[in-house]
Write a protein that holds these residues in place. Sequence first.
Motif, mmCIF file in Angstrom:
data_model
loop_
_atom_site.group_PDB
_atom_site.id
_atom_site.type_symbol
_atom_site.label_atom_id
_atom_site.label_comp_id
_atom_site.label_asym_id
_atom_site.label_seq_id
_atom_site.Cartn_x
_atom_site.Cartn_y
_atom_site.Cartn_z
ATOM 1 N N LEU A 190 0.825 -1.204 0.000
ATOM 2 C CA LEU A 190 0.000 0.000 0.000
ATOM 3 C C LEU A 190 0.864 1.261 0.000
ATOM 4 N N ILE A 191 1.908 1.277 0.804
ATOM 5 C CA ILE A 191 2.821 2.431 0.820
ATOM 6 C C ILE A 191 3.464 2.596 -0.556
ATOM 7 N N ASN A 192 3.910 1.502 -1.144
ATOM 8 C CA ASN A 192 4.495 1.578 -2.481
ATOM 9 C C ASN A 192 3.483 2.076 -3.505
ATOM 10 N N GLY A 193 2.213 1.728 -3.314
ATOM 11 C CA GLY A 193 1.164 2.245 -4.188
ATOM 12 C C GLY A 193 1.055 3.761 -4.101
ATOM 13 N N ARG B 82 4.746 9.724 -7.650
ATOM 14 C CA ARG B 82 5.632 9.882 -8.812
ATOM 15 C C ARG B 82 4.836 10.280 -10.057
ATOM 16 N N LEU B 83 3.662 9.683 -10.238
ATOM 17 C CA LEU B 83 2.850 9.966 -11.423
ATOM 18 C C LEU B 83 2.428 11.429 -11.521
ATOM 19 N N VAL B 84 2.241 12.091 -10.378
ATOM 20 C CA VAL B 84 1.853 13.513 -10.411
ATOM 21 C C VAL B 84 3.044 14.442 -10.210
ATOM 22 N N GLY B 85 4.241 13.878 -10.157
ATOM 23 C CA GLY B 85 5.433 14.702 -10.015
ATOM 24 C C GLY B 85 5.716 15.146 -8.603
#
Length: 155
Positions: free
Chosen positions: A108-111, A117-120
């Motif tokens: 979950l944390i990695n999610g 990362r996807l939103v910068g």
Amino acid sequence: MSMADDVTIRFVTRDDYAQWLPLWDGYNAFYERSGPTALAPEITAMTWERFFDAYEPVHALVADAGGRLLGLTHYLFHRSTTAIAPTCYLQDLFTSEAARGKGVGRALINGVYTQARLVGSPRVYWQTHETNHTAMQLYDKVADKPGFVIYRKIV
């Protein structure tokens, strides 16, 4: 092989409510928000609705094992005076008792890291109670402890 190998981390859907609610209630009970100190039902209802409002910065991921939810995490993005990119605050993290120690919390944390990362967003942070030693064993492996102390006042 850990339980997390059979778990999918995905965004919560409206169909998940019946399984999300007991996890949410378990999370709140852990922090002694149950019985006379429970959150008002309208807070839970608003929290749930925020996950599906495109104008809200609040998001939810769940750990799904073949249609059975094993955990949840809620996170939000906010501005900062020390960065241009948004900062990600991981507000809530909870796994069912059966899933603890099996990699679900880490997944979950990695999610959340992936979504940041996807939103910068270059930074994800969270807080936990100083007595939450079990969770801190994981947190010490997946993040840095910067040494800041939190102060608050209910006004």
